[in-house]
Design an enzyme around this catalytic site. Sequence first.
Site, PDB file in Angstrom:
ATOM      1  N   CYS A 103       0.815  -1.223   0.000  1.00 20.76           N
ATOM      2  CA  CYS A 103       0.000   0.000   0.000  1.00 20.76           C
ATOM      3  C   CYS A 103       0.846   1.269   0.000  1.00 20.76           C
ATOM      4  O   CYS A 103       0.521   2.226  -0.706  1.00 20.76           O
ATOM      5  CB  CYS A 103      -0.937  -0.007   1.201  1.00 20.76           C
ATOM      6  SG  CYS A 103      -2.057  -1.428   1.191  1.00 20.76           S
ATOM      7  N   VAL A 104       1.899   1.300   0.762  1.00 16.51           N
ATOM      8  CA  VAL A 104       2.718   2.513   0.862  1.00 16.51           C
ATOM      9  C   VAL A 104       3.383   2.827  -0.473  1.00 16.51           C
ATOM     10  O   VAL A 104       3.234   3.928  -1.008  1.00 16.51           O
ATOM     11  CB  VAL A 104       3.765   2.381   1.990  1.00 16.51           C
ATOM     12  CG1 VAL A 104       4.731   3.556   1.984  1.00 16.51           C
ATOM     13  CG2 VAL A 104       3.081   2.251   3.341  1.00 16.51           C
TER      14      VAL A 104
END
Length: 153
Positions: A103-104
């Site tokens: 996600c990051v």
Amino acid sequence: MFPLWNTQKTLAATRDAVARARAAGIVVVLIQHIADPEAGIAPFFNAGTEGAMIHSEIVAAAPDAPVVIKHFADSFIKTDLEDVLSAHGVGELLVCGMMTQNCVTHTAISKSAEKYRVSILTDCCTTVSEPIHLIALHAVSTRVALVNSKDAI
């Protein structure tokens, strides 16, 4: 449901970064990954499960922050994140979360993020192991800034 490395230290750093951001008048937006219910039960991120909830310490640190629900690693895909950022006049993104390599990084290097100045708060991210965390950060280091939250906020 999926044990991660260094979670307590990452949680504390994130909570402190959120508090510093709010004190500095920086908009905080929370992102919650919920598995797409149309795709059926997933191994993680099912709505209403503990692992899909935003940690209570983060919610307490930013109780009025907008929450964007996403179904993909990239927080911009099929969400209202751009609308939320635009409504608040955001021009810079300080990205953090769990998991670094998913996600990051996908949010930080999203095509939709290209119009922002993007940095990843390295001390406010984690994943399954330190080597994977460091590999993921190194992989995106040519595209976004990697900074410690205390230096960024």
